[in-house]
Design an enzyme around this catalytic site. Structure first.
Site, PDB file in Angstrom:
ATOM      1  N   LEU A 136       0.859  -1.175   0.000  1.00 53.07           N
ATOM      2  CA  LEU A 136       0.000   0.000   0.000  1.00 53.07           C
ATOM      3  C   LEU A 136       0.898   1.229   0.000  1.00 53.07           C
ATOM      4  CD1 LEU A 136      -2.726  -0.846   2.702  1.00 53.07           C
ATOM      5  CD2 LEU A 136      -2.956  -1.011   0.226  1.00 53.07           C
ATOM      6  N   ASP A 137       0.446   2.289  -0.657  1.00 55.83           N
ATOM      7  CA  ASP A 137       1.195   3.540  -0.621  1.00 55.83           C
ATOM      8  C   ASP A 137       1.330   4.017   0.821  1.00 55.83           C
ATOM      9  OD1 ASP A 137       1.157   3.444  -3.373  1.00 55.83           O
ATOM     10  OD2 ASP A 137      -0.514   4.849  -3.572  1.00 55.83           O
ATOM     11  N   ARG A 138       2.348   4.802   1.060  1.00 56.44           N
ATOM     12  CA  ARG A 138       2.594   5.313   2.409  1.00 56.44           C
ATOM     13  C   ARG A 138       1.344   5.956   3.012  1.00 56.44           C
ATOM     14  NH1 ARG A 138       6.975  10.094   4.043  1.00 56.44           N
ATOM     15  NH2 ARG A 138       6.281  10.339   6.187  1.00 56.44           N
ATOM     16  N   ARG A 236      -5.275   5.591  -7.833  1.00 54.37           N
ATOM     17  CA  ARG A 236      -5.069   7.036  -7.903  1.00 54.37           C
ATOM     18  C   ARG A 236      -4.913   7.508  -9.349  1.00 54.37           C
ATOM     19  NH1 ARG A 236       0.012   7.565  -4.234  1.00 54.37           N
ATOM     20  NH2 ARG A 236      -0.259   9.812  -4.635  1.00 54.37           N
TER      21      ARG A 236
END
Length: 336
Positions: A136-138, A236
């Site tokens: 997962l992205d930060r 995104r």
């Protein structure tokens, strides 16, 4: 002594060898290409060119120079919320702001460091990424799978590639979908001039995201999103591509609240301030256990740090009264 590392390509589609190595090793593409030029990289046992197109199942082996030894993973006392754990795997509810694995700028303060400090047994995985099945992205919160054995890691990777792990996300996105559900199929690759970004590219890897509008507010939609591929920044980029970027996204937000005109601009600005980060949350995981084959499903509620943003977005909605906003926090329980 030189240190060999091995990777198996799990994704569908094709990707250049140098790009694949850059992603796996957290190197620049130039550094990855140098390893290939120095004949330190093989694909399926044979020396390959940097432009070699990899396909699912390819075995890539890299021998790093002696002066670049693998880093030791240091334990870090970072609190973790463990949703499920047995001897084979764990499901973690990752908070926003936590990087998943060590990389430049974050060698000692990641989810992996926290798992090591906790004493969690982890599978081998890629160098610096033990146990990490997917990322997962930060600044994306929510559910993540962690493998504790090599057998579980291999089988979970195969299940992920075969789309046998159902991943559902929640997001606030600017504007309104024209149709619900909306299927977004657009190939993704590294941005041609900015390696930190992804972009829709004709030569990119196939990617599909399905989106449902759960609630329509004045300036944004609350969306349920299901991944059918696992590209970097996929949701995104896909939402930005169709003109509805994630609220609070600093990279793909296309101007954020400034894209909203008229009297609604003040509402949009308030929502954006309240979000403080990209309003994207990994809300649900469903899969068969890789060893026992038991059916497993896990859910994570809309996170507390995004609750005010959702309430503000719903507050002036003509379709959802303010006192009903919170009932949408568990929207991902709904089918379809």
């Amino acid at each position: 002594m030189d240190s060999p590392q091995r990777f198996t390509v799990l994704a569908d589609g094709t990707e250049r060898l140098d790009r694949f190595l850059a992603d796996q090793l957290q190197y620049s593409r130039t550094q990855a290409a140098r390893l290939v030029a120095d004949k330190r990289v093989t694909v399926n046992g044979k020396v390959a060119r940097a432009s070699r197109l990899l396909v699912r199942g390819d075995a890539v082996e890299v021998t790093l120079p002696e002066d670049e030894p693998p880093r030791q993973i240091r334990p870090a006392d970072i609190p973790l919320t463990v949703i499920f754990e047995d001897e084979h795997l764990a499901v973690i509810d990752k908070p926003a702001g936590l990087v998943v694995h060590p990389a430049p700028g974050h060698w000692d303060d990641t989810l992996v460091n926290a798992l090591v400090a906790r004493g969690t047994t982890l599978s081998g995985g890629a160098e610096g990424r033990p146990g990490i099945v997917h990322r997962l992205d930060r600044d994306t919160s929510g559910l993540m799978l962690v493998a504790k054995t090599d057998v579980a890691h291999r089988r979970l990777g195969q299940m992920l590639a075969a789309r046998r792990i159902r991943r559902v996300y929640a997001a606030l996105a600017w504007g309104h979908l024209d149709e619900s559900p909306t299927r977004i199929e657009a190939p993704l690759g590294r941005h041609p001039t900015d390696r930190k970004r992804m972009a829709v590219l004709a030569e990119g890897r196939p990617a599909r995201t399905d989106a449902w509008c759960v609630a329509r507010f004045q300036v944004a939609d609350l969306l349920r999103l299901e991944l059918h591929s696992g590209r970097t920044h996929q949701i995104r980029v896909h939402l930005a591509h169709i003109g509805h970027p994630v609220v609070g996204d600093p990279v793909y937000g296309a101007g954020g609240s400034r894209r909203i005109s008229g009297s609604a601009r003040l509402i949009a600005e308030a929502v954006e301030r309240a979000a403080g980060r990209q309003a994207l949350h990994a809300a649900s995981l469903a899969f068969k256990h890789p060893v026992t084959e038991a059916a497993l499903e896990f859910r994570s509620e809309w996170p507390a740090d995004l609750r005010l943003a959702l309430e503000l977005a719903a507050g002036d909605s003509v379709s959802v009264a303010p006192d009903e906003a919170l009932r949408y926090l568990l929207f991902f329980n709904r089918d379809g």
